[in-house]
Design a protein around this motif. Structure first.
Motif, PDB file in Angstrom:
ATOM      1  N   LEU A 168      47.467   4.126  12.601  1.00  0.00           N
ATOM      2  CA  LEU A 168      48.716   3.428  12.070  1.00  0.00           C
ATOM      3  C   LEU A 168      49.383   2.342  13.008  1.00  0.00           C
ATOM      4  N   ALA A 169      49.241   2.338  14.120  1.00  0.00           N
ATOM      5  CA  ALA A 169      49.509   1.088  14.985  1.00  0.00           C
ATOM      6  C   ALA A 169      48.876   0.073  14.731  1.00  0.00           C
ATOM      7  N   PHE A 170      47.613   0.150  14.201  1.00  0.00           N
ATOM      8  CA  PHE A 170      46.742  -1.143  14.072  1.00  0.00           C
ATOM      9  C   PHE A 170      46.461  -1.187  12.418  1.00  0.00           C
ATOM     10  N   ALA A 171      47.258  -0.648  11.629  1.00  0.00           N
ATOM     11  CA  ALA A 171      47.045  -0.645  10.299  1.00  0.00           C
ATOM     12  C   ALA A 171      46.944  -1.955   9.808  1.00  0.00           C
ATOM     13  N   ASP A 172      47.824  -2.949  10.405  1.00  0.00           N
ATOM     14  CA  ASP A 172      47.870  -4.290   9.657  1.00  0.00           C
ATOM     15  C   ASP A 172      46.664  -5.219   9.946  1.00  0.00           C
ATOM     16  N   LEU A 173      45.694  -4.541  10.836  1.00  0.00           N
ATOM     17  CA  LEU A 173      44.488  -5.130  11.036  1.00  0.00           C
ATOM     18  C   LEU A 173      43.569  -4.746   9.950  1.00  0.00           C
ATOM     19  N   GLY A 174      43.648  -3.750   9.156  1.00  0.00           N
ATOM     20  CA  GLY A 174      42.941  -3.226   8.170  1.00  0.00           C
ATOM     21  C   GLY A 174      43.259  -3.549   6.781  1.00  0.00           C
ATOM     22  N   GLU A 175      42.658  -3.136   5.883  1.00  0.00           N
ATOM     23  CA  GLU A 175      42.970  -3.500   4.222  1.00  0.00           C
ATOM     24  C   GLU A 175      44.165  -2.242   3.865  1.00  0.00           C
ATOM     25  N   PRO A 176      45.041  -2.696   3.012  1.00  0.00           N
ATOM     26  CA  PRO A 176      46.090  -1.929   2.786  1.00  0.00           C
ATOM     27  C   PRO A 176      45.795  -0.557   2.281  1.00  0.00           C
ATOM     28  N   GLU A 177      44.711  -0.505   1.331  1.00  0.00           N
ATOM     29  CA  GLU A 177      44.175   0.623   0.578  1.00  0.00           C
ATOM     30  C   GLU A 177      43.871   1.651   1.626  1.00  0.00           C
ATOM     31  N   ASP A 178      43.158   1.103   2.996  1.00  0.00           N
ATOM     32  CA  ASP A 178      42.839   2.119   3.950  1.00  0.00           C
ATOM     33  C   ASP A 178      44.217   2.851   4.489  1.00  0.00           C
ATOM     34  N   LEU A 179      45.326   2.215   4.442  1.00  0.00           N
ATOM     35  CA  LEU A 179      46.290   2.925   4.743  1.00  0.00           C
ATOM     36  C   LEU A 179      46.760   4.186   4.017  1.00  0.00           C
ATOM     37  N   VAL A 180      46.676   3.766   2.660  1.00  0.00           N
ATOM     38  CA  VAL A 180      47.029   4.686   1.549  1.00  0.00           C
ATOM     39  C   VAL A 180      46.122   5.898   1.556  1.00  0.00           C
ATOM     40  N   ARG A 181      44.827   5.637   1.843  1.00  0.00           N
ATOM     41  CA  ARG A 181      43.863   6.522   1.909  1.00  0.00           C
ATOM     42  C   ARG A 181      44.390   7.511   3.123  1.00  0.00           C
ATOM     43  N   LEU A 182      44.269   7.016   4.198  1.00  0.00           N
ATOM     44  CA  LEU A 182      44.605   7.654   5.476  1.00  0.00           C
ATOM     45  C   LEU A 182      45.962   8.589   5.199  1.00  0.00           C
ATOM     46  N   ALA A 183      47.018   7.967   4.460  1.00  0.00           N
ATOM     47  CA  ALA A 183      48.276   8.420   4.392  1.00  0.00           C
ATOM     48  C   ALA A 183      48.331  10.021   3.398  1.00  0.00           C
ATOM     49  N   ARG A 184      47.373   9.648   2.270  1.00  0.00           N
ATOM     50  CA  ARG A 184      47.157  10.671   1.419  1.00  0.00           C
ATOM     51  C   ARG A 184      46.280  11.811   2.087  1.00  0.00           C
ATOM     52  N   SER A 185      45.208  11.740   2.837  1.00  0.00           N
ATOM     53  CA  SER A 185      44.648  12.645   3.689  1.00  0.00           C
ATOM     54  C   SER A 185      45.681  13.354   4.785  1.00  0.00           C
ATOM     55  N   GLN A 186      46.296  12.631   5.372  1.00  0.00           N
ATOM     56  CA  GLN A 186      47.284  13.311   6.525  1.00  0.00           C
ATOM     57  C   GLN A 186      48.238  14.064   5.685  1.00  0.00           C
ATOM     58  N   ALA A 187      48.776  13.661   4.550  1.00  0.00           N
ATOM     59  CA  ALA A 187      49.710  14.413   4.052  1.00  0.00           C
ATOM     60  C   ALA A 187      49.049  15.766   3.639  1.00  0.00           C
ATOM     61  N   GLU A 188      47.909  15.728   3.071  1.00  0.00           N
ATOM     62  CA  GLU A 188      47.431  16.963   2.771  1.00  0.00           C
ATOM     63  C   GLU A 188      47.147  18.108   3.792  1.00  0.00           C
ATOM     64  N   GLN A 189      46.727  17.298   4.790  1.00  0.00           N
ATOM     65  CA  GLN A 189      46.456  18.240   6.121  1.00  0.00           C
ATOM     66  C   GLN A 189      47.555  19.044   6.708  1.00  0.00           C
ATOM     67  N   HIS A 190      48.989  18.110   6.678  1.00  0.00           N
ATOM     68  CA  HIS A 190      49.950  18.589   7.158  1.00  0.00           C
ATOM     69  C   HIS A 190      50.636  19.722   6.353  1.00  0.00           C
ATOM     70  N   ARG A 191      50.492  19.542   5.136  1.00  0.00           N
ATOM     71  CA  ARG A 191      50.970  20.492   3.960  1.00  0.00           C
ATOM     72  C   ARG A 191      50.170  21.740   4.289  1.00  0.00           C
ATOM     73  N   GLU A 192      48.876  21.628   4.350  1.00  0.00           N
ATOM     74  CA  GLU A 192      48.134  22.859   4.716  1.00  0.00           C
ATOM     75  C   GLU A 192      48.576  23.844   5.904  1.00  0.00           C
ATOM     76  N   LYS A 193      48.661  22.971   6.833  1.00  0.00           N
ATOM     77  CA  LYS A 193      49.287  23.565   7.955  1.00  0.00           C
ATOM     78  C   LYS A 193      50.733  24.193   7.773  1.00  0.00           C
ATOM     79  N   VAL A 194      51.628  23.581   7.118  1.00  0.00           N
ATOM     80  CA  VAL A 194      52.739  24.118   6.673  1.00  0.00           C
ATOM     81  C   VAL A 194      52.569  25.547   6.099  1.00  0.00           C
ATOM     82  N   GLU A 195      51.820  25.679   4.970  1.00  0.00           N
ATOM     83  CA  GLU A 195      51.413  26.853   4.376  1.00  0.00           C
ATOM     84  C   GLU A 195      50.891  27.940   5.392  1.00  0.00           C
ATOM     85  N   ARG A 196      50.024  27.600   6.109  1.00  0.00           N
ATOM     86  CA  ARG A 196      49.218  28.359   6.916  1.00  0.00           C
ATOM     87  C   ARG A 196      50.156  29.175   8.199  1.00  0.00           C
TER      88      ARG A 196
END
Length: 213
Positions: A125-153
């Motif tokens: 995230l600290a270097f997200a400005d060097l990549g494509e905007p869509e890359d950050l969105v994909r990363l965010a979706r993946s991270q949100a899913e991982q953390h929600r899975e941990k909440v349920e676990r």
């Protein structure tokens, strides 16, 4: 047993002929002391199982470390080793009075070292400005899913706690874990939603600007 370090003191110091030397213990060593204090004498293999069912979800310890720590703690006089005479000749480690005092001193300390929260996603995230905007969105979706899975676990683990066991301490750690994961999930969901709602995602990357120069 002669250790050449004198009598172990409650404050974590050894007194040897008027000279004091502080014994530095790792966090994994305190985990070993705490689990043996709670469950009684154990082998390193049994310690591994206890870590996995208790603190392992937020403080993972390599299996090899759980085989190294008990003998070292025995050398320091904080554990006592007892080997089976027959069978598999397993090595059991008992908590000594010195080990109990060291554990008491650690638990009584008013402060703790700063948390070491090295999150690979946060680093990207600290270097997200060097990549494509869509890359950050994909990363965010993946991270949100991982953390929600941990909440349920963690919720399932909390619901399964034995009321006759050390439930209160584990309930506290799982509750903190749930809050931590909820906060991370909410953050990444916000990042993902911002990308989903904007058809023309702002260009976060300066690379195209300096590529043409």
């Amino acid at each position: 047993m002669g250790r050449g370090m004198g009598e172990r003191r409650r404050d974590g110091l050894a007194d040897d002929g008027g000279q004091e030397a502080r014994v530095e213990l790792s966090m994994s060593a305190y985990v070993v002391l705490g689990l043996i204090a709670r469950h009684g004498p154990m082998t390193p293999y049994e310690l591994k199982a206890r870590v996995e069912e208790s603190v392992g979800f937020f403080w993972p310890i390599p299996h090899a470390q759980l085989y190294r720590d008990p003998p070292r703690l025995a050398e320091l006089g904080l554990l006592r080793e007892e080997a089976e005479e027959g069978g598999r000749r397993r090595r059991f480690f008992h908590l000594t009075p010195e080990g109990e005092r060291a554990l008491d001193a650690w638990l009584a300390a008013p402060e703790a070292p700063p948390a070491d929260n090295r999150d690979p996603a946060q680093l990207r995230l600290a270097f997200a400005d060097l990549g494509e905007p869509e890359d950050l969105v994909r990363l965010a979706r993946s991270q949100a899913e991982q953390h929600r899975e941990k909440v349920e676990r963690y919720r399932r683990r909390r619901a399964a706690l034995d009321p006759d066991g050390p439930g209160r301490a584990r309930d506290h750690t799982l509750s903190l874990g749930i809050l931590h994961e909820q906060a991370h999930a909410a953050f990444w969901e916000t990042i993902a939603a911002a990308g989903d709602e904007d058809d023309d995602i702002p260009d976060l990357s300066p690379r195209d600007r300096w590529r043409d120069n």
